[in-house]
Design a protein around this motif. Structure first.
Motif, mmCIF file in Angstrom:
data_model
loop_
_atom_site.group_PDB
_atom_site.id
_atom_site.type_symbol
_atom_site.label_atom_id
_atom_site.label_comp_id
_atom_site.label_asym_id
_atom_site.label_seq_id
_atom_site.Cartn_x
_atom_site.Cartn_y
_atom_site.Cartn_z
ATOM 1 N N ARG A 190 0.855 -1.187 0.000
ATOM 2 C CA ARG A 190 0.000 0.000 0.000
ATOM 3 C C ARG A 190 0.893 1.240 0.000
ATOM 4 N NH1 ARG A 190 -5.131 0.049 1.453
ATOM 5 N NH2 ARG A 190 -4.898 1.916 2.753
ATOM 6 N N LEU A 191 0.939 1.896 -1.151
ATOM 7 C CA LEU A 191 1.708 3.121 -1.274
ATOM 8 C C LEU A 191 0.757 4.273 -1.583
ATOM 9 C CD1 LEU A 191 4.770 1.944 -3.405
ATOM 10 C CD2 LEU A 191 4.623 2.142 -0.928
ATOM 11 N N GLU A 192 1.091 5.436 -1.064
ATOM 12 C CA GLU A 192 0.321 6.639 -1.356
ATOM 13 C C GLU A 192 1.267 7.753 -1.762
ATOM 14 O OE1 GLU A 192 -2.216 7.831 1.815
ATOM 15 O OE2 GLU A 192 -3.529 6.074 1.658
ATOM 16 N N GLN A 193 0.786 8.604 -2.643
ATOM 17 C CA GLN A 193 1.551 9.772 -3.060
ATOM 18 C C GLN A 193 0.595 10.946 -3.133
ATOM 19 O OE1 GLN A 193 5.019 9.271 -5.639
ATOM 20 N NE2 GLN A 193 4.014 10.638 -7.094
ATOM 21 N N GLN A 194 0.904 11.979 -2.348
ATOM 22 C CA GLN A 194 0.053 13.164 -2.248
ATOM 23 C C GLN A 194 -1.386 12.774 -1.905
ATOM 24 O OE1 GLN A 194 0.664 15.156 -6.024
ATOM 25 N NE2 GLN A 194 2.610 16.036 -5.353
ATOM 26 N N GLY A 195 -1.517 11.831 -0.946
ATOM 27 C CA GLY A 195 -2.820 11.423 -0.474
ATOM 28 C C GLY A 195 -3.591 10.514 -1.405
ATOM 29 N N ARG A 196 -2.989 10.070 -2.487
ATOM 30 C CA ARG A 196 -3.670 9.222 -3.469
ATOM 31 C C ARG A 196 -2.991 7.853 -3.510
ATOM 32 N NH1 ARG A 196 -2.574 8.306 -8.788
ATOM 33 N NH2 ARG A 196 -0.916 9.872 -8.681
ATOM 34 N N ARG A 197 -3.800 6.802 -3.481
ATOM 35 C CA ARG A 197 -3.223 5.462 -3.490
ATOM 36 C C ARG A 197 -2.601 5.165 -4.846
ATOM 37 N NH1 ARG A 197 -8.192 1.003 -3.837
ATOM 38 N NH2 ARG A 197 -8.374 1.027 -6.104
ATOM 39 N N ILE A 198 -1.559 4.353 -4.812
ATOM 40 C CA ILE A 198 -0.841 3.969 -6.026
ATOM 41 C C ILE A 198 -1.313 2.586 -6.458
ATOM 42 C CG2 ILE A 198 1.424 3.540 -7.037
ATOM 43 C CD1 ILE A 198 0.939 6.447 -6.269
ATOM 44 N N GLY A 199 -1.948 2.515 -7.616
ATOM 45 C CA GLY A 199 -2.404 1.246 -8.151
ATOM 46 C C GLY A 199 -1.373 0.638 -9.082
#
Length: 324
Positions: A190-199
């Motif tokens: 589970r990674l997030e960047q600028q509050g958005r999950r990375i799919g």
């Protein structure tokens, strides 16, 4: 560059006493009962809450389980939970929200990584907390189990007796050239960047490696302050952005957990499967090696973000096309 790091993986072997039912992924359940038992074992004040406690700075409970409660100097990096609980994971079982049942007399085991010297020193307290947690009961129906033994797991995945007093050092190999790296993401990443999950479509080697560099830097900073000056971090991130991804078989896997603190069911998800990174510079390879113990991404404490570096000698020709 990294040399030896003090961290250790332990395997906890239990014998089921009364019928035990655990969710498809038990990491969150295990973390919950561990935290409750740890607080009871560690707290000298017998208070209902840690809020306002005068013993907070000296208490092992927040140091291990809730380090965010501890006061840090302005500008200091955040303190991360210095452990990861590793339970067995199956994407099919998690997606179907299956429960695993264990009958009395059966064995149950899980691993736990302790990531700092301070955490390793608290191993007797941690063992006592697990013994209390399993004796009290967990999972559906509060099934009970007896903690039989704890083994130290070597870098080669061999079980060894735990010495009464020990400081477990992991030696980071030295790398002299760039390598292709095949990763097996064993639990949801589970990674997030600028509050958005990375799919799966958004995930790049640069994003993955930047998160890994940050996590390694924060955790190792506890042992060796100033190990990674800001200028060096910028250089490592620049190298990470140049790494190319190769073949991949990744899938998004959702699973559910019940949050006792928030009193609601939560659906979490992440990426699992196989992923090849091409020509990873030798400066970044120690981070990938170490990440097999430290995990990466969100919810590492209950075991998410666990991966394994599959060496060429271990990988079959069709491994990228196996079901995850």
């Amino acid at each position: 560059m990294l040399g030896e790091i003090q961290l250790a993986r332990y395997r906890f072997h239990c014998k089921v006493i009364t019928p035990l039912q655990l969710p498809a992924y038990a990491g969150s359940t295990l973390r919950g009962v561990f935290g409750h038992a740890l607080r009871q074992q560690a707290c000298l004040m017998r208070a209902r809450s840690c809020d306002g406690c005068t013993m907070l700075a000296a208490c092992p409970y927040p140091q291990l389980f809730e380090p965010q409660r501890l006061t840090r100097p302005a500008g200091a990096p955040p303190l991360l939970a210095p452990y990861a609980i590793e339970a067995a994971f199956s994407s099919e079982a998690a997606a179907a929200q299956k429960w695993h049942s264990y009958r009395p007399g059966e064995n149950y085991q899980f691993d736990m990584v302790l990531m700092t010297p301070q955490a390793i020193q608290q191993l007797p307290l941690i063992i006592a907390s697990w013994r209390q947690a399993f004796g009290r009961g967990l999972g559906r129906g509060d099934g009970q189990a007896e903690l039989l033994r704890v083994e130290l797991i070597s870098a080669e995945d061999r079980e060894e007796p735990v010495p009464a007093v020990h400081a477990s050092n992991l030696t980071i190999p030295e790398f002299s050239a760039a390598e292709d790296v095949l990763l097996h993401l064993e639990t949801p990443l589970r990674l997030e960047q600028q509050g958005r999950r990375i799919g799966e479509r958004e995930l790049t080697p640069g994003i993955f490696l930047r998160h890994l560099i940050r996590r390694v830097g924060f955790l190792l900073g506890v042992q060796r302050p100033n190990l990674f000056p800001l200028e060096q971090v910028h250089q490592l991130n620049a190298l990470a952005d140049k790494v190319q991804g190769g073949e991949r078989q990744l899938q998004w896997c959702d699973w559910s957990r019940y949050s006792t603190r928030q009193k609601q069911k939560m659906t979490l998800g992440g990426l699992v499967g196989h992923w090849q990174l091409q020509e990873v510079p030798e400066q970044l390879l120690p981070f990938i090696y170490l990440g097999q113990w430290l995990h990466v991404g969100k919810e590492c404490a209950f075991g998410l973000g666990k991966y394994r570096w599959i060496k060429a000698s271990q990988a079959g020709a069709d491994i990228l096309y196996q079901r995850v």
